[in-house]
Structures are given as structure tokens and as C-alpha cells.
Design an enzyme around this catalytic site. Structure first.
Site, short mmCIF file in Angstrom:
data_model
loop_
_atom_site.label_atom_id
_atom_site.label_comp_id
_atom_site.label_asym_id
_atom_site.label_seq_id
_atom_site.Cartn_x
_atom_site.Cartn_y
_atom_site.Cartn_z
N GLY A 63 -23.58 -7.41 4.42
CA GLY A 63 -23.19 -5.82 3.90
C GLY A 63 -24.09 -5.60 2.73
O GLY A 63 -24.80 -6.33 2.18
N GLN A 93 -26.46 -1.51 -4.79
CA GLN A 93 -27.47 -2.52 -4.47
C GLN A 93 -28.88 -1.90 -4.49
O GLN A 93 -29.96 -2.56 -4.48
CB GLN A 93 -27.18 -3.51 -3.58
N CYS A 116 -24.95 -13.38 -1.76
CA CYS A 116 -25.15 -12.00 -2.15
C CYS A 116 -26.71 -11.65 -2.02
O CYS A 116 -27.36 -12.34 -2.89
CB CYS A 116 -24.61 -11.62 -3.52
N LEU A 117 -27.15 -10.58 -1.49
CA LEU A 117 -28.70 -10.24 -1.65
C LEU A 117 -28.93 -9.99 -2.98
O LEU A 117 -30.25 -10.02 -3.35
CB LEU A 117 -28.84 -9.13 -0.69
N HIS A 142 -15.94 -8.09 -0.56
CA HIS A 142 -17.13 -8.12 -1.39
C HIS A 142 -17.78 -6.94 -1.62
O HIS A 142 -18.32 -6.74 -2.77
CB HIS A 142 -17.93 -9.29 -0.51
N GLU A 143 -18.02 -6.04 -0.66
CA GLU A 143 -18.72 -4.72 -0.90
C GLU A 143 -18.06 -3.79 -1.78
O GLU A 143 -18.43 -3.18 -2.56
CB GLU A 143 -18.96 -3.94 0.34
N HIS A 189 -18.47 -4.67 -5.27
CA HIS A 189 -19.94 -3.96 -5.87
C HIS A 189 -19.67 -2.77 -6.18
O HIS A 189 -19.84 -2.22 -7.30
CB HIS A 189 -20.62 -4.17 -4.73
ZN ZN Z 1 -23.19 -8.72 -2.48
#
Ligand code: ZN
Length: 176
Positions: free
Chosen positions: A49, A54, A106-107, A148-149, A152
Site C-alpha cells: 500500500g 508518503q 514500510c516503503l 497501516h495506511e 500514515h
Molecule cells: Zn508504510
């Protein structure tokens, strides 16, 4: 195709507020395309995701992938490996009491993995690309990705929720 740079911690945009989408216009469509293209460009590791902040846009939009591992494991090759969903102004409206603990990465947090407790089942209200109000239910890994998203979008990074140590990829793969 517009692949954007993925911001990494400790960039303050990842910790800031995000604003709701009120106009479903060309700007939102461009943001959605950028999110999809940027997530598609992430390899090694792949992402499940990606949230707008981000890529530096502090708006309440994210893209999430619902993986079809199960079907593929059963020899069904004709389904895509995942279905992608765009969530605009997403909000968790209910959560199971039951949680489970799984590894997450996480990216925006390269080469760091940790175990996070999340609700196993959630219901989410959101708007689609046209602004239509929608609801979805998610379980298992898909529910985890959405939580998770949405974190963010609230300025929360998974490392805030890790139980125990953060570990590098080499260690994480041994544990799997
Ligand atoms: Zn993430």
C-alpha cells in the site's frame, strides 16, 4: 506514468496532518495515478500500500492491495496477484476485538521490520474516485494493510506500534 519519490523517515511530512478530499477533480485523479504508478515501481521490496503523504501530498488518499495468494496457491493462475483499491477519506468504523501480531515493513522505513498487533477484522467507510460513499469489510493481511495506511494518514508510522525489536531484512527473512 508519474513515479514520485517515496519519502522516508524522519521526513516531517510523514508525521504531519493530512486534509480531506472535498473536490473529486483532475488534481485528485492525478494524485491517484501517481500513487498507483509509484507503488507499482517499488520492487525489492514490493509494497502492499501507499499513502499520499508518503509521496509528499498531505491529503487523505491511499492505495491498498488485496493479495490473492490463496487462489494462486491453489493453482488458479488466471486471477491477478492482487486487486488494488483506492481509499479516499477512509475511516475505520468498526474493529474486531480480536487482534493478531504479524511482521510489517514500510516503503518509508527501508530495511526495518517489526511485529505489530492489529485488529483481524475491520469495516471501513471511504469515498471512491468519483466521491461516492462506500464501505468495505477486510480481514487478515488486507485488514492489516488498510490499518497501516490509515495510520500514515494520521501521521503514525508502524515503528510506533512495534512490539519488541526492529530488525533488518536478513533477520526478518530467517524468522518467516
Ligand atoms: Zn508504510
Amino acid at each position: 506514468m508519474a513515479v514520485q519519490k517515496i519519502l522516508e523517515i524522519p521526513n516531517p511530512i510523514l508525521r504531519g496532518k493530512t486534509t480531506k478530499i472535498t473536490k473529486f477533480d483532475e488534481e485528485v485523479r492525478k494524485l491517484i495515478t501517481d500513487l498507483k504508478d509509484t507503488l507499482a515501481s517499488a520492487h525489492n521490496p514490493e509494497g502492499a500500500g501507499l499513502s499520499s503523504n508518503q509521496i509528499g501530498i498531505a491529503k487523505r488518499v491511499c492505495v491498498v492491495r488485496n493479495f490473492k495468494d490463496n487462489l494462486q496457491a491453489n493453482g488458479v493462475d488466471s486471477v491477478p496477484s492482487f486487486v488494488e483499491k483506492i481509499l479516499i477519506n477512509p475511516k475505520i468504523v468498526s474493529k474486531s476485538k480480536e487482534n493478531n501480531i504479524e511482521w510489517e515493513g514500510c516503503l518509508s522505513v527501508p530495511n526495518q521490520y517489526g511485529r505489530v498487533s492489529r485488529a483481524t477484522k475491520i469495516k471501513v467507510a471511504y469515498q471512491d474516485e468519483e466521491g461516492k460513499r462506500m464501505k468495505l469489510s477486510a480481514t487478515g493481511f488486507f485488514a492489516r494493510v488498510i490499518q497501516h495506511e490509515i495510520d500514515h494518514l494520521d501521521g503514525i508510522v508502524f515503528t510506533d506500534r512495534v512490539k519488541g525489536k526492529l530488525v533488518p531484512e536478513s533477520f526478518f527473512l530467517e524468522q518467516e
